[in-house]
Scaffold this active site. Sequence first.
Site, PDB file in Angstrom:
ATOM      1  N   LYS A  89       2.978  -3.185  12.212  1.00  0.00           N
ATOM      2  CA  LYS A  89       3.630  -2.000  11.660  1.00  0.00           C
ATOM      3  C   LYS A  89       2.660  -0.823  11.596  1.00  0.00           C
ATOM      4  O   LYS A  89       1.493  -0.992  11.245  1.00  0.00           O
ATOM      5  CB  LYS A  89       4.185  -2.340  10.271  1.00  0.00           C
ATOM      6  CG  LYS A  89       5.147  -1.315   9.688  1.00  0.00           C
ATOM      7  CD  LYS A  89       5.780  -1.854   8.411  1.00  0.00           C
ATOM      8  CE  LYS A  89       6.747  -0.845   7.804  1.00  0.00           C
ATOM      9  NZ  LYS A  89       7.417  -1.382   6.590  1.00  0.00           N
TER      10      LYS A  89
ATOM     11  N   SER B 189      12.044  -0.405   6.368  1.00  0.00           N
ATOM     12  CA  SER B 189      11.280   0.534   7.158  1.00  0.00           C
ATOM     13  C   SER B 189      10.503  -0.158   8.290  1.00  0.00           C
ATOM     14  O   SER B 189       9.841   0.500   9.083  1.00  0.00           O
ATOM     15  CB  SER B 189      10.287   1.274   6.251  1.00  0.00           C
ATOM     16  OG  SER B 189       9.363   0.354   5.662  1.00  0.00           O
TER      17      SER B 189
ATOM     18  N   SER C 221      12.176  -4.323   3.214  1.00  0.00           N
ATOM     19  CA  SER C 221      11.806  -3.707   4.492  1.00  0.00           C
ATOM     20  C   SER C 221      11.387  -4.677   5.583  1.00  0.00           C
ATOM     21  O   SER C 221      11.215  -4.266   6.731  1.00  0.00           O
ATOM     22  CB  SER C 221      10.689  -2.675   4.276  1.00  0.00           C
ATOM     23  OG  SER C 221      11.216  -1.518   3.681  1.00  0.00           O
TER      24      SER C 221
END
Length: 443
Positions: free
Chosen positions: A75, A151, A175
């Site tokens: 990420k 996210s 997320s």
Amino acid sequence: MTATATEIAARIRAGELTSREVTERMLAWIAADTKVNAVVETRPEFALQAAAEADAAVAAGRELGPLHGVPMTIKECFNVAGLRTTWGDPRFKEYVADWDATVVERLSRAGAIIVGKSNVHTMLGDFGQTTNEIYGRTNNPADLTRTPGGSSGGGAAALAAGLTYLEYGSDLVGSIRLPAAYCGVYGLKPTTGLVPLHGFQLPGPPEPQTEFPTLSTIGPLARSAADLRTALTVTGGPAAPYSWQLRPPRHDRLADLRVGVVLDHADAPVSSEVGTALSDTVDRLARNGAKIIEGWPAGVDASEQAEAFGFQVGLFFALQGEGADFASLAEVVAQERRRIARRLTWQRYFEDVDVFVCPTSFTTAFPHDDRPFEDRTIMTSYGEQRYDAQVFWIAHASLTGLPALSMPIGVTPTGLPVGMQVIGPWHEDDTAIRFAELLADLS
């Protein structure tokens, strides 16, 4: 790309594949993608050199890690030396990290090759969508008009689109789990605090470690439950001294498992497509010998628990400097006592139950929505639902710090993935992972 990271690592160790060819292929697929927009930065020269070194280690017969030679992504919000860390915020567009997050160090030590970074929502500020001004929007591979979740939507979409073998993300408000469900992959929120957060931070020098309780958690996304275990095994444990082992699962047969089940709730009623997939899955568990125990744990008020989680999220952001007058000290202390009491309630429940299954979300992936956050709604089979209702089902494991994973359990008639959430006992992450493996083997 359908192979799992664990399978690729085994084939590299056996000499059936080279890390170089696997890494070249993955880089080519990322470069060719023009629709999903999941991987937003790569480092080909570094990756190919690391792959060559991995192949040399195999040829020399050296000791190899469990992820030896496997290319993967991470990420965008994690520090990786030489790559940008922007959190999708134009203020940090030019920031290039010069040090690695702890999980990056540990994954690399296990032999993984961090090829690049996956997209995030701006400042990780949306659990339902992934878009920002720097890199743009990530689309769901199952339907490009729909969200991959947020996210960590970039990582989940990359796995589903065959652009990576493994991913590491973060989960405060679902997320990891929500994108995993919407994209049809596996995603694990480990027991809170199990994986060090060092290097998962806004751009700048290393932040000092704190012992103040936080519900923010980091964990892997993958194409199999076995990959979740591999990734957690090599990244879990205290920052220092580093000595830790994953607790073994309680059982290795579905027939030995006691499975708690709740499939619907008035605060976030599931759509008909999600409900059908969930009930069919529970029926399969029962037919294969699992003992089904219906209902919430004694003493758990699901609505009250979700409300308590909302307070904790507000407290988290207040501690980051947003809304310092969010609550009084007395309110914070009362809510902390409330949170610990809920954890103890679940721990008592898990004395007689092995795992608890419920929806990851009430819906499948929904269309992209650019309206202001407070104006968004999601259309379901029973009508419109509030956008923030996505938080209800993930709140319970987040509030209590319990390990929770989302696993794919099928697709709707229109091809959209359906995810199911598996919550495990405190610090017994592998019980949830093993359950997911056993259930997947029934397919």
